[in-house]
Design a protein around this motif. Structure first.
Motif, PDB file in Angstrom:
ATOM      1  N   CYS A  99      29.987  40.262  49.940  1.00  0.00           N
ATOM      2  CA  CYS A  99      30.914  41.181  50.582  1.00  0.00           C
ATOM      3  C   CYS A  99      30.378  42.595  50.373  1.00  0.00           C
ATOM      4  CB  CYS A  99      32.307  41.060  49.976  1.00  0.00           C
ATOM      5  SG  CYS A  99      33.105  39.518  50.409  1.00  0.00           S
ATOM      6  N   GLN A 101      31.321  45.615  50.869  1.00  0.00           N
ATOM      7  CA  GLN A 101      32.135  46.716  50.337  1.00  0.00           C
ATOM      8  C   GLN A 101      32.564  46.492  48.890  1.00  0.00           C
ATOM      9  OE1 GLN A 101      32.853  45.593  53.506  1.00  0.00           O
ATOM     10  NE2 GLN A 101      32.307  47.376  54.724  1.00  0.00           N
ATOM     11  N   LEU A 102      32.318  45.316  48.364  1.00  0.00           N
ATOM     12  CA  LEU A 102      32.709  45.052  46.978  1.00  0.00           C
ATOM     13  C   LEU A 102      31.530  45.335  46.041  1.00  0.00           C
ATOM     14  CD1 LEU A 102      34.800  41.757  47.237  1.00  0.00           C
ATOM     15  CD2 LEU A 102      35.533  44.128  47.471  1.00  0.00           C
ATOM     16  N   LEU A 110      33.871  36.647  42.720  1.00  0.00           N
ATOM     17  CA  LEU A 110      34.742  36.366  43.850  1.00  0.00           C
ATOM     18  C   LEU A 110      35.141  34.888  43.861  1.00  0.00           C
ATOM     19  CD1 LEU A 110      36.073  37.686  46.239  1.00  0.00           C
ATOM     20  CD2 LEU A 110      34.073  37.136  47.624  1.00  0.00           C
ATOM     21  N   GLY A 124      48.550  38.189  38.001  1.00  0.00           N
ATOM     22  CA  GLY A 124      47.342  38.295  38.816  1.00  0.00           C
ATOM     23  C   GLY A 124      46.525  39.547  38.564  1.00  0.00           C
ATOM     24  N   LEU A 126      43.647  41.796  37.342  1.00  0.00           N
ATOM     25  CA  LEU A 126      42.240  41.523  37.082  1.00  0.00           C
ATOM     26  C   LEU A 126      41.804  42.174  35.781  1.00  0.00           C
ATOM     27  CD1 LEU A 126      40.929  42.371  40.649  1.00  0.00           C
ATOM     28  CD2 LEU A 126      41.168  40.085  39.688  1.00  0.00           C
TER      29      LEU A 126
ATOM     30  N   CYS B 206      44.956  43.707  41.317  1.00  0.00           N
ATOM     31  CA  CYS B 206      45.275  42.279  41.241  1.00  0.00           C
ATOM     32  C   CYS B 206      44.361  41.443  42.125  1.00  0.00           C
ATOM     33  CB  CYS B 206      46.731  42.040  41.635  1.00  0.00           C
ATOM     34  SG  CYS B 206      47.882  42.840  40.518  1.00  0.00           S
ATOM     35  N   ARG B 207      44.342  40.170  41.815  1.00  0.00           N
ATOM     36  CA  ARG B 207      43.519  39.235  42.578  1.00  0.00           C
ATOM     37  C   ARG B 207      43.921  39.230  44.049  1.00  0.00           C
ATOM     38  NH1 ARG B 207      43.086  33.598  39.875  1.00  0.00           N
ATOM     39  NH2 ARG B 207      45.315  33.678  40.194  1.00  0.00           N
ATOM     40  N   PHE B 208      45.223  39.403  44.296  1.00  0.00           N
ATOM     41  CA  PHE B 208      45.701  39.457  45.677  1.00  0.00           C
ATOM     42  C   PHE B 208      44.954  40.529  46.463  1.00  0.00           C
ATOM     43  CE2 PHE B 208      48.437  40.711  49.127  1.00  0.00           C
ATOM     44  CZ  PHE B 208      49.067  39.543  49.524  1.00  0.00           C
ATOM     45  N   ARG B 210      42.048  41.942  45.626  1.00  0.00           N
ATOM     46  CA  ARG B 210      40.619  41.640  45.666  1.00  0.00           C
ATOM     47  C   ARG B 210      40.301  40.690  46.825  1.00  0.00           C
ATOM     48  NH1 ARG B 210      37.035  42.011  41.577  1.00  0.00           N
ATOM     49  NH2 ARG B 210      37.806  44.130  41.547  1.00  0.00           N
ATOM     50  N   HIS B 211      41.124  39.682  46.989  1.00  0.00           N
ATOM     51  CA  HIS B 211      40.887  38.723  48.074  1.00  0.00           C
ATOM     52  C   HIS B 211      41.149  39.355  49.440  1.00  0.00           C
ATOM     53  CE1 HIS B 211      41.218  34.921  45.340  1.00  0.00           C
ATOM     54  NE2 HIS B 211      40.221  35.728  45.028  1.00  0.00           N
ATOM     55  N   TYR B 213      40.537  42.520  50.224  1.00  0.00           N
ATOM     56  CA  TYR B 213      39.317  43.271  50.528  1.00  0.00           C
ATOM     57  C   TYR B 213      38.179  42.320  50.931  1.00  0.00           C
ATOM     58  CZ  TYR B 213      41.003  47.691  48.508  1.00  0.00           C
ATOM     59  OH  TYR B 213      41.681  48.850  48.253  1.00  0.00           O
ATOM     60  N   ALA B 214      38.054  41.242  50.195  1.00  0.00           N
ATOM     61  CA  ALA B 214      36.916  40.334  50.432  1.00  0.00           C
ATOM     62  C   ALA B 214      36.962  39.760  51.847  1.00  0.00           C
ATOM     63  CB  ALA B 214      36.921  39.212  49.395  1.00  0.00           C
ATOM     64  N   SER B 217      35.886  42.343  54.234  1.00  0.00           N
ATOM     65  CA  SER B 217      34.496  42.740  54.053  1.00  0.00           C
ATOM     66  C   SER B 217      33.548  41.713  54.664  1.00  0.00           C
ATOM     67  CB  SER B 217      34.213  42.911  52.560  1.00  0.00           C
ATOM     68  OG  SER B 217      32.923  43.412  52.352  1.00  0.00           O
ATOM     69  N   ALA B 222      33.705  35.319  51.789  1.00  0.00           N
ATOM     70  CA  ALA B 222      34.893  35.059  50.980  1.00  0.00           C
ATOM     71  C   ALA B 222      35.192  33.564  50.964  1.00  0.00           C
ATOM     72  CB  ALA B 222      36.088  35.836  51.532  1.00  0.00           C
ATOM     73  N   VAL B 227      37.492  31.654  48.229  1.00  0.00           N
ATOM     74  CA  VAL B 227      38.756  32.322  48.544  1.00  0.00           C
ATOM     75  C   VAL B 227      39.472  31.513  49.625  1.00  0.00           C
ATOM     76  CG1 VAL B 227      39.803  34.412  49.507  1.00  0.00           C
ATOM     77  CG2 VAL B 227      37.854  34.597  47.958  1.00  0.00           C
ATOM     78  N   ARG B 228      40.757  31.261  49.414  1.00  0.00           N
ATOM     79  CA  ARG B 228      41.532  30.535  50.439  1.00  0.00           C
ATOM     80  C   ARG B 228      41.905  31.521  51.530  1.00  0.00           C
ATOM     81  NH1 ARG B 228      44.569  26.331  47.741  1.00  0.00           N
ATOM     82  NH2 ARG B 228      43.149  25.393  46.243  1.00  0.00           N
TER      83      ARG B 228
END
Ligand SMILES: Nc1ncnc2c1ncn2[C@@H]1O[C@H](COP(=O)(O)OP(=O)(O)O)[C@@H](O)[C@H]1O
Ligand SMILES: [Mg+2]
Lengths: 291, 339
Positions: A99, A101-102, A110, A124, A126, B206-208, B210-211, B213-214, B217, B222, B227-228
């Motif tokens: 990704c 942008q990450l 990920l 949740g 991180l 949070c993971r929410f 992060r996913h 963005y992924a 991106s 992802a 990632v679901r």
């Protein structure tokens, strides 16, 4: 490690008769493939032979239309990426699958983010620091140096991106790493480093499937070679026993014993011959090869 | 040994890091638009110190922006996935209507209505959002089309439910939540601010997030990383719908009517705010803080122009221009980043 690889040994991961079509394009037409524990197998073939498609199927990214995947001899369904991961299989995809942008650390973790401890973790949250530090440590352990771990991957050079993708796969893999043309964006020096890494991964007990168009690299680093042509395996060789000419001939279909144009005929003949050679050879040879 | 290519010698790494940080700060659109907003505030305050820079006026400004802010924050998540949600204004109205109907059914002035109303509004919004997300994720229909469809459906549905005549909020709601203040600030602003802060944390920490963005991106990357993607998209569109539902309830409280025809450009306003705030329409980058600033730039312009006596149409012209500049900057940065 090589001594255990006797003739009767079950492959760690095996594909049998894999068929995959995209619309009218038949990417794989009954492809076979096998990788044993602790070996480096090169998967070679012309452009469009189906190498990347086979890699995706064996890492759970794509589902085959037909065929069987065997893990330690038992059939498995890699219907999601997680299934292949649980089996210890990781992949460096040809397009790297990062990704942009990450950050490198975010890409590294990920899909398996580290959460903070306690109630925040359950919400949740991180654990940024733990992930950054572990990503850096893993990269360093594998010899991949990141200039900065707070900039997005899009600001890295092609070689650095490849480094991140390779390090990620290698760090998580427990049994097999697929590397789909991992040196495509690299110069000579960097390619040499990746090949070193391949050897070290193998020495750590993780099998490597290396896809490359560079026959020198393939010969330098692999224990065995499997050749894919038009979506099917047409030959297998022990690296130490095969000549460049034979490899090219197998890839292009100009094999001397390919009396028929039908890929399946070629497959039977070459695979049968190759299989014998491989088993005898690899055992003798793996220890003596220059590392 | 190192796989890094063309990297600097170790000795230069420190300088490079320093420059990278500088570049990131300078390249961050949030910093620039924050400066723009500050400059605007300063200019209006100097031009009209006794009418613009008063607590009363600024509070008015904030309270007018509070409801749009909720829509824009939800839109931020959606746009970060490289999606879009055109339905928010329709969902806002529809949720306000179902809430008003439900409250009427149990007795508009009753105590039950006061908790049933928000629950119905939020649940209605969530349902529309989940519908959006499910069709986008599993039906693989472009979000632009899906949410254009649900915009029409929700607005049309609201007209069907009301027969085209706006429903009134109960006096208890309109005079209660609609007017209540704490520490001098309207409760509606507190609610909007609290939700915004919580979601800023969700996105950044949070993971929410992060996913989210992924997916924007590189969706395929992802997915390959485990990632679901579909489930996350349903959640993101669901969140945007939920916020539109909440906005519908707050709007009902604040304005006292369902405003069936008053929200047809909410989606564009929300999108403009998000984009001005530096969130890329191509997905993968953005922040809630940027969106907050992006909501206030048009709001301050409108308010300031009013006080200066500039014809209000100028606000639309200027905001349109700012929007185009924001997208231009985004594309320019992308090209620079790709090199
Ligand atoms: N997603 C896809 N959609 C359509 N055709 C595809 C797709 N992926 C691969 N193919 C086709 O399948 C064949 C095999 O491709 P690939 O596995 O990428 O080969 P290789 O990696 O050996 O070069 C090619 O003809 C390619 O065009
Ligand atoms: Mg390929």
């Amino acid at each position: 490690m090589s001594g255990e690889r006797g003739g009767a040994e079950t492959p760690l991961l095996e594909a049998r008769g894999i068929v995959k079509a995209y619309g009218h394009v038949e990417a794989l037409r009954g492809a076979d493939f096998a990788v044993h524990a602790g070996e480096v197998v090169a998967l070679i073939g012309d452009n469009g032979a189906g190498k990347s498609t086979l890699t995706k199927i064996l890492s759970g990214v794509e589902r085959p239309d037909a065929g069987t995947i065997l893990l330690d001899g038992a059939p498995v369904a890699f219907d999601r990426v997680e299934r292949a991961r649980e089996a210890g299989i990781e992949t460096v995809h040809q397009d790297l699958a990062l990704c942009p942008q990450l950050t490198p650390a975010a890409n590294f973790f990920l899909g398996r983010e580290v959460l903070r401890g306690g109630p925040l973790g359950r919400l949740g949250f991180l654990d940024h620091r733990a992930m950054r530090e572990r990503a850096r440590a893993e990269c360093e352990r594998l010899g991949v140096r990141l200039r900065s771990d707070t900039v997005p991957v899009s600001t890295l050079s092609g070689g650095q991106r490849q480094g991140v993708a390779v390090a990620r796969a290698v760090a998580w893999a427990r049994r097999v790493v697929f590397m789909d043309e991992p040196t495509a964006a690299l110069g000579v020096v960097q390619t040499g480093r990746v090949l070193d890494l391949v050897r070290r991964v193998r020495d750590s007990g993780v099998a490597v499937v290396l896809i490359s168009h560079n026959m020198q690299d393939v010969k330098a680093v692999s224990d065995r070679i499997e050749v894919l042509r038009l979506g099917a395996r047409v030959a297998r060789f022990a690296t130490a026993r095969v000549s460049m000419e034979e490899l090219v001939a197998a890839m292009t279909g100009a094999t001397s014993d390919a009396v028929s144009d039908s890929p399946s005929d070629v497959s039977d003949g070459a695979a049968g011959r190759g299989a014998e050679g491989v088993r005898g050879e690899a055992a003798d040879d793996a220890g003596g090869e220059g590392r | 040994m190192s796989v890094e290519v063309g990297g600097p010698a170790a000795g230069r790494a420190g300088g490079v890091r320093g420059r990278a940080v500088l570049e990131r700060v300078a390249g961050s659109q949030v910093v620039w638009i924050a400066l723009v907003l500050a400059a605007m505030l300063a200019a209006f305050a100097m031009l009209r110190p006794h009418s613009f820079a008063t607590g009363f006026n600024l509070l008015n400004l904030v309270s007018d922006a509070a409801i749009l802010l909720l829509l824009a924050v939800g839109m931020t998540f959606v746009i970060i996935t490289s999606g879009i949600d055109l339905s928010v204004g329709g969902v806002l109205v529809f949720s306000g209507v179902t809430a008003a109907k439900a409250m009427g059914a149990v007795g508009a002035e009753s105590g039950t209505a006061l908790w049933l109303g928000p629950v119905v509004a939020v649940a209605t919004g969530l349902a529309w959002g989940v519908l959006n997300g499910a069709v986008v994720a599993y039906g693989r229909i472009p979000a632009l089309i899906v949410t254009l469809g649900t915009l029409g459906m929700s607005l049309g549905g609201a007209l069907l439910l009301t027969g085209g005549v706006d429903l009134r909020a109960s006096g208890r709601l309109n005079l209660g939540l609609g007017l209540d203040r704490d520490l001098g600030v309207p409760d509606i602003v507190w609610i909007s601010a609290a939700v915004t802060v919580a979601l800023a944390v969700l996105l950044a920490q949070c993971r929410f997030g992060r996913h989210t963005y992924a997916i924007g991106s590189n969706t395929e990357a992802a997915r390959r990383a485990g990632v679901r993607v579909e489930r996350q998209l349903v959640r993101v569109y669901g969140l945007a719908g939920l916020l539109a539902g909440l906005a519908g309830y707050l709007s009902l409280a604040k304005y006292g009517i369902t405003g069936v025809s008053a929200h047809s450009t909410d989606n564009l306003q929300a999108i403009a705010a998000v984009v001005i705030g530096g969130t890329s329409l191509f997905g993968g980058t953005g922040s809630v803080l940027g969106t907050v600033i992006g909501v206030f730039i048009p709001a301050v312009l409108q308010n300031g122009f009013q006080i200066l006596g500039v014809r209000p149409f100028w606000q639309q012209v200027v905001v349109g221009a700012v929007l185009i500049v924001a997208v231009y900057l985004d594309q320019w940065r992308r090209r620079a980043g790709d090199r």
